[in-house]
Design a protein around this motif. Structure first.
Motif, mmCIF file in Angstrom:
data_model
loop_
_atom_site.group_PDB
_atom_site.id
_atom_site.type_symbol
_atom_site.label_atom_id
_atom_site.label_comp_id
_atom_site.label_asym_id
_atom_site.label_seq_id
_atom_site.Cartn_x
_atom_site.Cartn_y
_atom_site.Cartn_z
ATOM 1 N N PRO A 143 -2.281 10.519 25.220
ATOM 2 C CA PRO A 143 -1.267 9.551 25.011
ATOM 3 C C PRO A 143 -0.154 10.310 24.607
ATOM 4 O O PRO A 143 -0.105 10.928 23.348
ATOM 5 C CB PRO A 143 -1.871 8.361 24.467
ATOM 6 N N PHE A 144 1.118 10.355 25.167
ATOM 7 C CA PHE A 144 2.416 10.909 24.616
ATOM 8 C C PHE A 144 3.116 9.743 23.894
ATOM 9 O O PHE A 144 3.523 9.808 22.653
ATOM 10 C CB PHE A 144 3.177 11.245 25.741
ATOM 11 N N PHE A 145 3.117 8.565 24.360
ATOM 12 C CA PHE A 145 3.528 7.336 23.902
ATOM 13 C C PHE A 145 3.013 6.181 24.394
ATOM 14 O O PHE A 145 2.602 5.830 25.511
ATOM 15 C CB PHE A 145 5.195 7.539 23.533
ATOM 16 N N ILE A 146 3.023 5.115 23.506
ATOM 17 C CA ILE A 146 2.490 3.838 23.963
ATOM 18 C C ILE A 146 3.207 2.604 23.697
ATOM 19 O O ILE A 146 4.189 2.533 22.562
ATOM 20 C CB ILE A 146 1.492 3.516 22.789
ATOM 21 N N SER A 147 3.481 1.661 24.363
ATOM 22 C CA SER A 147 4.387 0.539 24.357
ATOM 23 C C SER A 147 3.503 -0.739 24.496
ATOM 24 O O SER A 147 2.370 -0.736 24.895
ATOM 25 C CB SER A 147 5.575 0.476 25.387
ATOM 26 N N THR A 148 4.082 -1.809 23.957
ATOM 27 C CA THR A 148 3.379 -3.394 24.358
ATOM 28 C C THR A 148 4.524 -3.924 24.577
ATOM 29 O O THR A 148 5.645 -3.819 24.476
ATOM 30 C CB THR A 148 2.720 -3.940 22.841
ATOM 31 N N PRO A 149 4.321 -5.281 25.333
ATOM 32 C CA PRO A 149 5.397 -6.344 25.690
ATOM 33 C C PRO A 149 5.726 -6.743 24.374
ATOM 34 O O PRO A 149 5.027 -7.388 23.536
ATOM 35 C CB PRO A 149 4.441 -7.135 26.635
ATOM 36 N N VAL A 150 7.206 -7.064 24.425
ATOM 37 C CA VAL A 150 7.526 -7.821 23.180
ATOM 38 C C VAL A 150 8.645 -8.784 23.825
ATOM 39 O O VAL A 150 9.157 -8.849 24.904
ATOM 40 C CB VAL A 150 7.937 -7.014 22.111
ATOM 41 N N LEU A 151 9.313 -9.680 22.636
ATOM 42 C CA LEU A 151 10.511 -10.463 23.059
ATOM 43 C C LEU A 151 11.772 -9.835 22.262
ATOM 44 O O LEU A 151 11.646 -9.591 21.155
ATOM 45 C CB LEU A 151 10.227 -11.836 22.591
ATOM 46 N N TYR A 152 12.554 -9.581 22.993
ATOM 47 C CA TYR A 152 14.242 -9.137 22.627
ATOM 48 C C TYR A 152 14.756 -10.593 22.176
ATOM 49 O O TYR A 152 15.080 -11.251 23.140
ATOM 50 C CB TYR A 152 14.705 -8.017 23.598
ATOM 51 N N VAL A 153 15.548 -10.708 21.051
ATOM 52 C CA VAL A 153 16.051 -11.914 20.797
ATOM 53 C C VAL A 153 17.557 -11.662 20.331
ATOM 54 O O VAL A 153 17.765 -10.962 19.255
ATOM 55 C CB VAL A 153 15.319 -12.725 19.847
ATOM 56 N N ASN A 154 18.544 -12.150 20.905
ATOM 57 C CA ASN A 154 20.045 -12.128 20.515
ATOM 58 C C ASN A 154 20.001 -13.426 19.543
ATOM 59 O O ASN A 154 20.294 -14.342 19.906
ATOM 60 C CB ASN A 154 21.078 -12.248 21.644
ATOM 61 N N GLU A 155 20.034 -12.801 18.014
ATOM 62 C CA GLU A 155 19.941 -14.050 17.064
ATOM 63 C C GLU A 155 21.226 -14.894 17.137
ATOM 64 O O GLU A 155 21.382 -16.115 17.025
ATOM 65 C CB GLU A 155 19.939 -13.235 15.948
ATOM 66 N N ALA A 156 22.494 -14.203 17.634
ATOM 67 C CA ALA A 156 23.721 -14.757 17.663
ATOM 68 C C ALA A 156 23.623 -15.962 18.887
ATOM 69 O O ALA A 156 23.826 -17.072 18.449
ATOM 70 C CB ALA A 156 24.771 -13.837 17.795
ATOM 71 N N LEU A 157 23.084 -15.801 19.967
ATOM 72 C CA LEU A 157 23.109 -16.742 20.982
ATOM 73 C C LEU A 157 21.959 -17.921 20.653
ATOM 74 O O LEU A 157 22.279 -18.756 20.864
ATOM 75 C CB LEU A 157 22.713 -16.216 22.267
ATOM 76 N N VAL A 158 21.051 -17.245 20.004
ATOM 77 C CA VAL A 158 19.957 -18.396 19.468
ATOM 78 C C VAL A 158 20.450 -19.245 18.427
ATOM 79 O O VAL A 158 20.437 -20.537 18.618
ATOM 80 C CB VAL A 158 18.709 -17.819 19.113
ATOM 81 N N ARG A 159 21.219 -18.829 17.556
ATOM 82 C CA ARG A 159 21.683 -19.750 16.543
ATOM 83 C C ARG A 159 22.971 -20.569 17.026
ATOM 84 O O ARG A 159 23.013 -21.676 16.622
ATOM 85 C CB ARG A 159 22.240 -18.915 15.374
ATOM 86 N N GLU A 160 23.498 -20.099 17.996
ATOM 87 C CA GLU A 160 24.790 -20.986 18.505
ATOM 88 C C GLU A 160 24.137 -22.046 19.239
ATOM 89 O O GLU A 160 24.803 -23.115 19.349
ATOM 90 C CB GLU A 160 25.111 -20.099 19.760
ATOM 91 N N VAL A 161 22.862 -22.340 19.721
ATOM 92 C CA VAL A 161 22.231 -23.572 20.061
ATOM 93 C C VAL A 161 21.312 -24.209 19.191
ATOM 94 O O VAL A 161 20.373 -25.007 19.406
ATOM 95 C CB VAL A 161 21.623 -23.332 21.624
ATOM 96 N N ASP A 162 21.385 -23.747 17.997
ATOM 97 C CA ASP A 162 20.767 -24.210 16.737
ATOM 98 C C ASP A 162 19.271 -23.962 16.636
ATOM 99 O O ASP A 162 18.174 -24.693 16.273
ATOM 100 C CB ASP A 162 20.694 -25.992 16.667
ATOM 101 N N GLY A 163 19.006 -22.851 17.512
ATOM 102 C CA GLY A 163 17.652 -22.173 17.440
ATOM 103 C C GLY A 163 17.301 -21.337 16.059
ATOM 104 O O GLY A 163 18.357 -20.957 15.637
ATOM 105 N N ASP A 164 16.043 -21.188 15.853
ATOM 106 C CA ASP A 164 15.951 -20.309 14.577
ATOM 107 C C ASP A 164 15.203 -18.898 15.107
ATOM 108 O O ASP A 164 14.034 -19.105 15.656
ATOM 109 C CB ASP A 164 14.773 -20.937 13.785
ATOM 110 N N PRO A 165 15.957 -17.751 15.024
ATOM 111 C CA PRO A 165 15.412 -16.561 15.776
ATOM 112 C C PRO A 165 14.181 -16.272 14.964
ATOM 113 O O PRO A 165 13.281 -15.477 15.632
ATOM 114 C CB PRO A 165 16.602 -15.703 15.407
ATOM 115 N N SER A 166 13.927 -16.607 13.665
ATOM 116 C CA SER A 166 12.893 -16.285 12.953
ATOM 117 C C SER A 166 11.463 -17.351 13.270
ATOM 118 O O SER A 166 10.390 -16.879 12.777
ATOM 119 C CB SER A 166 12.916 -16.161 11.599
ATOM 120 N N LEU A 167 11.912 -18.490 13.996
ATOM 121 C CA LEU A 167 10.962 -19.279 14.510
ATOM 122 C C LEU A 167 10.913 -19.759 15.725
ATOM 123 O O LEU A 167 11.241 -20.946 16.055
ATOM 124 C CB LEU A 167 11.008 -20.411 13.410
ATOM 125 N N LEU A 168 10.649 -18.707 16.543
ATOM 126 C CA LEU A 168 10.597 -18.866 18.068
ATOM 127 C C LEU A 168 9.536 -20.186 18.422
ATOM 128 O O LEU A 168 8.497 -20.100 18.053
ATOM 129 C CB LEU A 168 10.619 -17.724 19.058
#
Length: 425
Positions: A143-168
């Protein structure tokens, strides 16, 4: 820092960690190498490593063939090259396509070479990493490199709708609902996107495995995903379509994330470092784990491995020398800093001078490393129709994502199609 200057700086750092080039009796050999996905920083990684290798080993020249655009295209190019006797000496393939090469005797076994080099522990190859590439009782790639599926989160957009990026939200319905709130703030925003088309079926496998599902039966003669877990996985894609999620390709979704118009993106960890470079601090990006919805849920290991095709002893020795260099702790640290891939070499992760201290600061990249305990193999389909099976699954998934067909009907048709392809192989 621009991509080129970042690569130059990291390459200089890599050079400082490696020994000075020894004096060689010149007997030049040109090594024919091929890799896929010339996007993001991938080309920079391969060129950077080849440059450093040739400085240390001036008798070996690395010549790259034109890169393939995907893992599936890569395997097809190599199969065609084998038919006309023009195989590369070394190539890098998707982890799930190694089996296809081994079944056609196009990959050279490596267990004896690893042992002669001091063994897996000395080289830094963890047993779990080598298990991924074990076929027919031997090891046929590193193996040369290994990946896993993850979530990318734009914290600014989540906070704009009163969401908590650290507690999805812990489930997909909650993530979709949060995304719809972001959608409502602007017609130019995509609140939630699931990058379903990564290498044809990898993200679908992630969804299925996160629920504890299986791909094929124990004897690999029939589909096992036509199950409650398999139906659930397709129902999530159907729910995404009904929520208004557009059908974007990676070449569209990833730039949209960097531009700040996607709120939450489910995708491969391979793009983390490149995304951070492109965002350049314009908004805070957070990477979160892929949701597991079952106590025995897993995530598939994505990424690539190096495979030696050369049979001529001198060329095979040179290919092994280069592959060993590319998977050394120093080279793996260089690769990891430029991407979001995990290194395959355990020593690079634990050595404070390489990535040990780095991962304490690189919060986003550490998320994928933290998923190692729940990582499983990227399922490799058996037989001559392996690539056709991948393409067939992709076509069925697209029918669901675009809303052309429902999950229940698709599951039955997909299982029937896969069973026919397995039987015909």
């Amino acid at each position: 820092m621009p991509v080129i200057s970042r690569r130059t700086a990291l390459l200089g750092s890599l050079a400082a960690t490696l020994p000075s080039p020894p004096v060689h009796a010149r007997e030049d050999l040109t090594l024919d190498v091929m890799f896929p996905f010339p996007v993001g920083n991938n080309r920079e990684i391969h060129v950077g490593l080849a440059d450093r290798f040739m400085r240390i080993n001036p008798e070996i020249k690395i010549k790259f063939r034109n890169p393939a655009q995907s893992y599936e295209e890569m395997s097809q190019q190599v199969l065609r090259a084998a038919l006309i006797g023009q195989l590369p000496d070394l190539s890098f393939h998707g982890l799930n396509l190694l089996r296809l090469l081994v079944e056609r005797d196009l990959a050279q076994p490596l267990a004896e070479r690893i042992s002669a080099a001091g063994g897996a522990d000395l080289l830094g190859y963890a047993p779990a990493v080598l298990d991924i590439v074990r076929q027919r009782g031997d090891i046929y790639g590193i193996p040369f490199f290994i990946s896993t599926p993850v979530l990318y989160v734009n914290e600014a957009l989540v906070r704009e709708v009163d969401g908590d990026p650290s507690l999805l939200p812990p489930d997909w319905s909650g993530l979709v609902a949060l995304g719809q709130k972001i959608n409502a703030t602007s017609a130019n925003r995509t609140g939630f996107y699931f990058q379903w088309d990564v290498t044809g079926n990898w993200m679908w496998q992630a969804m299925l495995f996160s629920r504890g599902g299986r791909i094929l039966s124990d004897d690999e003669r029939a589909a096992a995903f036509d199950s409650p877990e398999g139906l659930w996985a397709l129902e999530q894609l159907e729910a995404f379509a009904r929520s208004g999620m557009p059908n974007l390709k990676s070449a569209q979704a990833r730039p949209a994330l960097a531009a700040g118009t996607i709120g939450i993106l489910a995708d491969s960890s391979s793009n983390i470092a490149y995304a951070e470079q492109q965002i350049a601090g314009r908004f805070p990006l957070r990477v979160a784990p892929f949701p597991l919805v079952s106590p025995n849920g897993k995530v598939p290991a994505g990424g690539a491995l190096g495979v030696i095709h050369a049979k001529d002893p001198r060329r095979a020795d040179a290919a092994w020398k280069y592959l060993q260099f590319c998977t050394s702790p120093e080279s793996q640290a260089f690769m990891a800093r430029l991407t979001g891939y995990m290194p395959s070499n355990a020593k690079s992760i634990t050595d404070p001078a390489l990535l040990g201290a780095y991962y304490q600061q690189a919060r986003n990249q550490k998320v994928s490393v933290d998923q190692l305990p729940v990582m499983t193999g990227w399922y490799a389909f058996p037989g001559a129709n392996a690539v056709r099976i991948i393409e067939t699954i992709r076509n069925h998934l697209e029918a669901v994502v675009t809303g052309r067909q429902g999950a229940s009907q698709t599951l039955k048709q997909m299982a029937a199609d896969i069973n026919r392809l397995i039987e015909a192989a």
